[in-house]
Scaffold this motif. Structure first.
Motif, PDB file in Angstrom:
ATOM      1  N   UNK A  47      76.401  -3.549  92.255  1.00 33.43           N
ATOM      2  CA  UNK A  47      77.827  -3.749  91.981  1.00 33.43           C
ATOM      3  C   UNK A  47      78.130  -5.239  91.841  1.00 33.43           C
ATOM      4  N   UNK A  48      78.979  -5.566  90.871  1.00 37.55           N
ATOM      5  CA  UNK A  48      79.500  -6.923  90.706  1.00 37.55           C
ATOM      6  C   UNK A  48      80.606  -7.135  91.741  1.00 37.55           C
ATOM      7  N   UNK A  49      80.591  -8.273  92.442  1.00 36.18           N
ATOM      8  CA  UNK A  49      81.568  -8.456  93.522  1.00 36.18           C
ATOM      9  C   UNK A  49      82.553  -9.591  93.258  1.00 36.18           C
ATOM     10  N   UNK A  70      84.969  -7.486  89.214  1.00 36.91           N
ATOM     11  CA  UNK A  70      84.857  -7.056  90.599  1.00 36.91           C
ATOM     12  C   UNK A  70      84.910  -5.532  90.702  1.00 36.91           C
ATOM     13  N   UNK A  71      83.836  -4.920  91.228  1.00 36.36           N
ATOM     14  CA  UNK A  71      83.802  -3.472  91.397  1.00 36.36           C
ATOM     15  C   UNK A  71      83.020  -2.730  90.327  1.00 36.36           C
ATOM     16  N   UNK A 110      86.263  -1.177  97.373  1.00 36.76           N
ATOM     17  CA  UNK A 110      85.575  -1.578  96.150  1.00 36.76           C
ATOM     18  C   UNK A 110      85.448  -0.423  95.155  1.00 36.76           C
ATOM     19  N   UNK A 111      85.532   0.816  95.655  1.00 33.68           N
ATOM     20  CA  UNK A 111      85.289   1.968  94.774  1.00 33.68           C
ATOM     21  C   UNK A 111      86.578   2.579  94.236  1.00 33.68           C
ATOM     22  N   UNK A 112      87.733   2.051  94.615  1.00 33.05           N
ATOM     23  CA  UNK A 112      88.987   2.604  94.139  1.00 33.05           C
ATOM     24  C   UNK A 112      89.042   2.535  92.614  1.00 33.05           C
ATOM     25  N   UNK A 113      89.625   3.548  92.018  1.00 33.70           N
ATOM     26  CA  UNK A 113      89.701   3.605  90.560  1.00 33.70           C
ATOM     27  C   UNK A 113      88.489   4.260  89.936  1.00 33.70           C
ATOM     28  N   UNK A 114      87.419   4.416  90.719  1.00 37.77           N
ATOM     29  CA  UNK A 114      86.224   5.100  90.232  1.00 37.77           C
ATOM     30  C   UNK A 114      86.179   6.498  90.825  1.00 37.77           C
TER      31      UNK A 114
END
Length: 741
Positions: free
Chosen positions: A598-600, A610-611, A655-659
């Protein structure tokens, strides 16, 4: 271990056994010059390479497990002079363009003169069979860079800067690195990712900066606000801000206020009084965030003050027609949302899973496609954009792609002077949009266009600073359609039903049915949870449900640290799901080919954000690069850029919101009590499309559901919108007074 004696040894590094990229601690095999014995040397030896000649000063020690070793306390580096040492040095991968094959060719041709040739007459490398001009150019550039880096490293090493950031400093400042660091070490914290104020302050202290230096205090105050921005705040309340500043700077309060006044006068920090979370506060902003929030309010006001270019429709006929086209009867709240979307210039549609947001989106699209072809769809992430495309059968873009980032100008091509070509803009997953992205998006919307934001305001807010969707709704200056009813087609899903129960503060319904799409398993200890996660992801779920371990199962955790935190789980899942006999080391981190990563941080140059989740598809040790393939494109990373990438077998909920993923596995245990919030569990559960597994104890679930007091974010957007509307209202009232017309 026991100290024996102080000594000095001269020799050549044969190979590196272990090296910690962060602190430079190294274990190496070392061939002594006089005896030709192979000795193990240990100590802080940042960036040393095989083939280098070292003069080491230290002491002999006896390790209880590894035996006799030489503990290096100080050392000096010498350029290798023997042919074998030169070849090892070039084989190490230090110089881009030279790997084992070319190292052997070059050394066979030039012998002991090899390094002198590369340094003084690199054009002669063309004499070596198989080496072309392009590779020579690459070797020359890398050689010069390494020489400069080494000079910078010597300076930085004496000032406690970790080797892992030396290349970044050089990449940012080039040959002026040492000069710029000496002039103002505090700029490192602002301008280079991975260096915070504390490290910059440590360097400054060694360069004889004083604790009460105005430069130090001002940099520290901006740093505190910047760190609070990383936590999601756009501004911060005075009492908390001052207290944090005093602790970090270790100075008296009067010194803080003295320099704060200077920053305010110079408009580097802004101050105001706001009502936040029901209380009156003095708050402070960094200049950039203050201007972004004011800018969003102005852009919203601009759009609301211009007429829409789309003609009005006969609402009843339009609703009747679209129901026939969609072959379904819309519920009353859906009809209201569609109607408002057809008549308001700016509209927010919010609701949880299964409440019909997709149906409403399609209904609005069907109707407005009869009026215009200039319709754009977008979402904050690649995955969210892909899902929007699948729902609407119309191409959706990421917001960044829509705005067309200009790498040369370091900004978006689409703006007020070059607006988007649209009459209608629909943005999905709007809860993920942070303050900066919202400003740049609104700035690019033409005056006449209609904008519809769709999202779930009860999810976690954006990773970046702000709580934009919530502030838009709370301002009450923009029309909002709130969807509450779960529709029949979604009512059969335990994931959706339990998500709504959690959101309302009720305990989820846990079934004994092993075929349910929502499963909970009770475990007392983190050790038991950890073992079960590995077994579920590696064996149970792939065999029973047919999901691919890496691509279709995502582990989410509330925490980064601990036995069931993302860091530890990533290491274990990597070993079990993607083992490798040829690992790739970056400091104390290990990567494998085909790892899920994952890109942070946002990287506009690489067009990754990000994410974003991808896979390592290529590793090139000669050119010191790896390639990561994301949803729709690939990006190349140098070794120095690898701190932008982290393993993603397990990631944080935030970080995983929206996925979304077919299967979500989540540990939930009371050891995470500090981070157990209702909207965190709600967001995690709604990431699962077909199966959700919770592992832990019911007490932890109860803590989540009870804790409705989500992590507070301090933002000024709601007030900025309200103030701008009130100001315009006053101005319009004044123009209506006698004598003003």
């Amino acid at each position: 271990m026991d100290d024996l004696t102080q000594d000095s040894i001269l020799g050549i590094i044969e190979n590196i056994v272990f090296s910690n990229f962060d602190n430079g601690y190294t274990v190496a095999r070392f061939k002594e010059d006089k005896t030709q014995d192979i000795t193990t040397i240990v100590g802080h030896l940042p960036s040393v390479q095989p083939g280098e000649t070292l003069q080491c000063i230290g002491s002999w020690i006896t390790h209880p497990k590894f035996g006799k070793q030489f503990h290096v306390k100080n050392y000096s580096q010498k350029i290798p002079v023997e042919v074998d040492a030169i070849q090892k040095y070039l084989e190490s991968g230090l110089i881009k363009g030279i790997g084992p094959i070319y190292a052997e060719k070059i050394v066979n041709y030039f012998g002991k003169q090899t390094l002198e040739i590369i340094d003084l007459s690199p054009e002669r490398l063309i004499e070596v069979p198989g080496i072309g001009k392009k590779r020579i150019s690459q070797i020359m550039e890398s050689w010069v860079e390494q020489k400069s880096i080494r000079e910078v490293m010597i300076f930085l090493k004496s000032h406690s800067i970790k080797p892992s950031v030396a290349q970044k400093i050089f990449k940012t400042y080039g040959k002026e690195s040492v000069k710029k660091v000496k002039e103002n070490p505090y700029r490192l914290a602002k301008e280079i990712f991975g260096i915070g104020f504390k490290l910059a302050d440590q360097v400054a202290m060694q360069l004889d900066f004083q604790k009460n230096s105005p430069l130090r205090i001002q940099a520290g105050l901006e740093y505190v606000l910047h760190e609070l921005m990383q936590e999601g705040h756009t501004c911060y309340i005075q009492e908390g801000f001052i207290e944090k500043a005093k602790i970090i700077l270790e100075i008296e309060e009067n010194e803080v206020f003295k320099q704060l006044k200077v920053l305010i006068e110079n408009e580097r920090i802004f101050k105001s009084r706001l009502t936040l979370h029901g209380q009156d506060h003095i708050v402070y902003w960094l200049k950039s965030l203050y201007e972004l929030e004011k800018g969003i309010a102005k852009e919203l006001n601009r759009l609301n003050n211009f007429d829409c270019s789309l003609r009005s429709v006969h609402m009843e006929k339009a609703i009747e027609w679209v129901q026939e086209k969609l072959r379904m009867k819309l519920a009353k709240e859906q009809i209201d949302a569609v109607s408002q979307g057809l008549c308001n210039k700016i509209q927010v549609i919010t609701g949880g899973p299964g409440t019909g947001k997709s149906t409403i989106t399609n209904a609005i699209l069907k109707i407005l496609e009869k009026l215009t072809k200039k319709i754009l769809l977008a979402a904050p992430t690649g995955r969210a954009a892909k899902r929007l495309t699948q729902i609407t059968f119309k191409k959706a873009f990421t917001i960044h792609a829509l705005l067309e980032y200009d790498f040369k100008a370091k900004g978006f091509k689409r703006n007020q002077d070059n607006p988007l070509n649209c009459d209608l803009l629909i943005i999905d997953e709007a809860s993920m949009i942070d303050t900066g992205l919202m400003f740049y998006l609104l700035r690019a919307v033409p005056d006449h266009a209609r904008v519809i934001f769709i999202g779930d305001v009860d999810q976690l807010p954006s990773v970046g600073p702000g709580n934009v969707l919530k502030d838009l709704i709370l301002s009450e200056k923009i029309h909002v359609s709130k969807l509450n009813k779960i529709f029949r087609q979604a009512a059969g899903s335990k994931i959706i039903l339990n998500a709504h129960l959690i959101n309302k503060g009720y305990f989820p319904k846990i079934s004994d049915d092993p075929n349910s799409d929502f499963l909970f398993q009770t475990f007392k200890t983190p050790e038991e949870i950890q073992a079960q996660i590995i077994d579920l992801v590696k064996n149970v779920i792939p065999k029973k449900n047919g999901f691919h371990s890496i691509d279709e199962i995502q582990v989410l955790s509330p925490m980064k640290k601990g036995m069931i935190g993302t860091e530890n789980l990533n290491q274990l899942l990597q070993e079990n799901l993607n083992p490798s006999s040829h690992p790739f080391y970056v400091g104390n981190r290990t990567f494998h080919l085909h790892d899920k990563v994952m890109q942070i941080k946002n990287n506009y140059d690489k067009n990754v954000y990000n994410g974003d989740v991808g896979k390592i598809t290529h590793i090139d040790p000669v050119n010191q690069e790896i390639v990561v393939t994301f949803e729709e494109h690939s990006a190349t990373y140098t070794y120095a850029e690898m701190d932008e990438i982290t393993l993603a077998y397990a990631v944080s909920v935030h970080k995983y919101q929206g996925s979304e993923c077919p299967c979500i596995v989540m540990p939930i245990h009371t050891s995470h009590f500090k981070l157990l919030y209702r909207n965190l569990l709600y967001t995690a559960v709604t990431r699962g499309k077909k199966l959700v597994y919770l592992l832990g104890n019911k007490q932890a679930i109860a803590l989540c559901i009870k804790n409705e007091e989500v992590l507070k974010r301090y933002t000024g957007l709601k007030t900025a919108i309200e103030n701008l509307v009130q100001m315009e209202l006053k101005e319009s009232q004044q123009t209506m007074l006698p004598g003003f017309n």
